[in-house]
Design an enzyme around this catalytic site. Sequence first.
Site, short mmCIF file in Angstrom:
data_model
loop_
_atom_site.label_atom_id
_atom_site.label_comp_id
_atom_site.label_asym_id
_atom_site.label_seq_id
_atom_site.Cartn_x
_atom_site.Cartn_y
_atom_site.Cartn_z
CB CYS A 65 -0.91 -0.05 1.23
SG CYS A 65 -1.74 1.49 1.62
CB CYS B 82 0.38 1.67 4.13
SG CYS B 82 -1.35 1.20 4.02
#
Length: 158
Positions: A79, A82
């Site tokens: 991600c 993230c």
Amino acid sequence: MQNESNPHEKNSSLSDKIALCLAKLGKQIVSQQKIKVMKAKEITTDYFKQHVFDYVASPNEWKFIGQRPAIIDFYAKWCGPCKGMAPHLDQIAEEFEGKLDVYKVDVDQEVELTEVFGVRSMPTLLFIPQEGLPQKAVGALTYGQLKEVIEDILLPKA
């Protein structure tokens, strides 16, 4: 005939040894600089149940069992947002060490925990005050936004 060595060869040999030592030292310094200490703690479902909330024992009532307020980051290694937020969480963990726990949950590894909290998008953050119910935020937050949540919800000034 005596084997005489060239004094320049000795110096050259010594220079080579010094260069080799400096090269090794340089590699160690570079490798030490590349080491990044992660301040946010990676946790498992079992750790969560033992140190944060045992949702099996109390499926209908939130009972926080942590020692300090906490932030739980549900993230994925793949991600992008993230990855972008990770340094902010590490900085928060370092800045508030001993006052606040910052945990990371890999959604691909800890599927059960991810499902319990209905995590569908990453990153998802769970802000857990010492008393009261946790609050969830979906999406990456800036360092400033994280600090604001900490100051308003997790560690409010009395």
